[in-house]
Design a protein around this motif. Structure first.
Motif, short mmCIF file in Angstrom:
data_model
loop_
_atom_site.label_atom_id
_atom_site.label_comp_id
_atom_site.label_asym_id
_atom_site.label_seq_id
_atom_site.Cartn_x
_atom_site.Cartn_y
_atom_site.Cartn_z
N ASN A 94 -22.12 -25.75 73.15
CA ASN A 94 -22.99 -25.84 74.33
C ASN A 94 -22.34 -26.61 75.46
N ASP A 237 -24.69 -26.83 65.91
CA ASP A 237 -23.79 -27.19 67.01
C ASP A 237 -22.92 -26.02 67.44
N ARG A 238 -22.69 -25.09 66.54
CA ARG A 238 -21.98 -23.86 66.90
C ARG A 238 -22.26 -22.82 65.81
N THR A 273 -25.76 -21.75 71.74
CA THR A 273 -25.00 -22.32 70.63
C THR A 273 -24.15 -21.27 69.92
#
Length: 365
Positions: A94, A237-238, A273
């Motif tokens: 992000n 987070d990803r 994300t």
């Protein structure tokens, strides 16, 4: 509700210092890129969506201070300042997304005088913040039905309003279910070594009057075995194209335990994300932080002097352990490679107005 991050009328970035919670609710103001980078690096602000907003606002601050009269010089400096921000936290996509969106905004306005480009960037950063809050509410609306009445939910780290511009992703789902009248309670894992679950998630849920019980991270298997957990919801987070997810260290362990006990394991995250450039999660960079976060707490040494410590901040959960991914455009189930790509390619929610419509429609009984 508290404000995680906002743009002030004076042209500064105001954020809640999360290192001081839960003891103190202290706000700090950042007036340049260096201050924003410091806030991200030291985890004054944290959480993938929140640092995406912080990155965007950091570039808006940079734009105000760049002394250039032509677009080429202005844009070159904007790219340089973006790199300063991007280097602070490598795992959460992000951050790069927010920075790149701001740079695209500048390029789209290159025919305007620099002063007008600066104003366009300030508006864009504020728009990113507003979209994040609306997107989180959409995640909550899409996901609330996945929590049965009377359920006990386990969450990990902090994926709430503190990890976003407001409302939250995993906690957004819990908030939405609670607001809709679903009876539920939450187990909050403490999340060693930075204790985001103990310090932040427990505090947030307590503020909202949602029943929460704090547990140490190594209690979860025992509780699952005893039938005291009904489902798991975490943030991300990803997310790679195939649905592999990088999230706070310990998430992979919970996913394996959930599958072993036949429990649903949900990931809640906005499509910002998603990283479609990565085929699978093994290519996601895993940030490592100072080993002293493991050997000490609050300045007090808790391990023998001289002992080595390892401190990876994230781990990767393979998609086969994930029941569904709850996004701001809907719930995606396997196969993730086609489902996520299809959602990312949609133009249904491409503006703040359509995000508002999405939230309204999914809240309608």
């Amino acid at each position: 509700m508290f404000q995680t991050i906002e743009w002030t009328p004076e042209g500064a970035v105001r954020l809640l210092d999360q290192r001081r919670l839960p003891a103190e609710e202290v706000y700090v103001e950042c007036r340049d890129v260096a201050a924003v980078a410091h806030a991200i690096r030291t985890m004054q602000i944290r959480g993938a969506p929140a640092i995406g907003v912080a990155g965007a606002m950091g570039l808006a601050l940079a734009a105000q201070t760049i002394r250039a009269t032509c677009f080429e010089a202005f844009y070159a400096e904007l790219l340089r300042q973006g790199e300063v921000l991007h280097r602070t936290r490598p795992t959460a996509v992000n951050l790069a997304w927010g920075i790149e969106r701001m740079q695209r905004c500048a390029a789209a306005h290159k025919a305007l005088p620099v002063a007008e480009i600066v104003q366009a960037l300030i508006r864009e950063a504020q728009q990113i913040r507003e979209e994040d809050i609306l997107g989180n509410r959409a995640i909550g609306a899409y996901g609330r039905g996945l929590i049965p009445d009377g359920a006990t939910v386990l969450t990990h780290c902090n994926a709430g309003a503190l990890a976003t511009a407001g409302y939250g992703t995993a906690l957004g789902v819990i908030r939405a279910a609670h607001a809709a009248g679903t009876r539920l309670s939450v187990w909050a894992g403490e999340t060693r070594p930075f204790l985001q679950g103990a310090r932040l998630t427990a505090w947030e849920l307590q503020q909202d009057g949602i029943a929460v019980t704090l547990i140490t991270d190594n209690m979860t298997g025992h509780l699952m075995q005893r039938g005291q957990i009904d489902l798991v919801i975490v943030g991300a987070d990803r997310i790679a194209r195939n649905g592999d997810v990088a999230n706070k260290i310990g998430t992979y362990t919970l996913a394996v335990l959930a599958q072993a006990h036949g429990l649903p394991f949900y990931v809640a995250a906005p499509l910002s994300t998603l990283d479609l450039s990565l085929g699978d999660g093994m290519a996601i960079p895993i940030e490592e932080r100072d080993p002293e976060e493991v050997t000490s707490w609050a300045g007090v040494r808790t391990a023998p002097v001289g002992v080595r410590a390892h401190n990876p901040v994230f781990d990767m959960t393979p998609h086969r352990y994930i029941t569904a991914i709850i996004t701001d455009r809907g719930v995606v189930r396997p196969p993730y490679d086609t489902g996520l790509a299809a959602l990312a390619g949609q133009s249904v929610v491409t503006s703040t107005a359509s995000l508002r419509d999405s939230v309204k429609s999914t809240h309608t009984p």
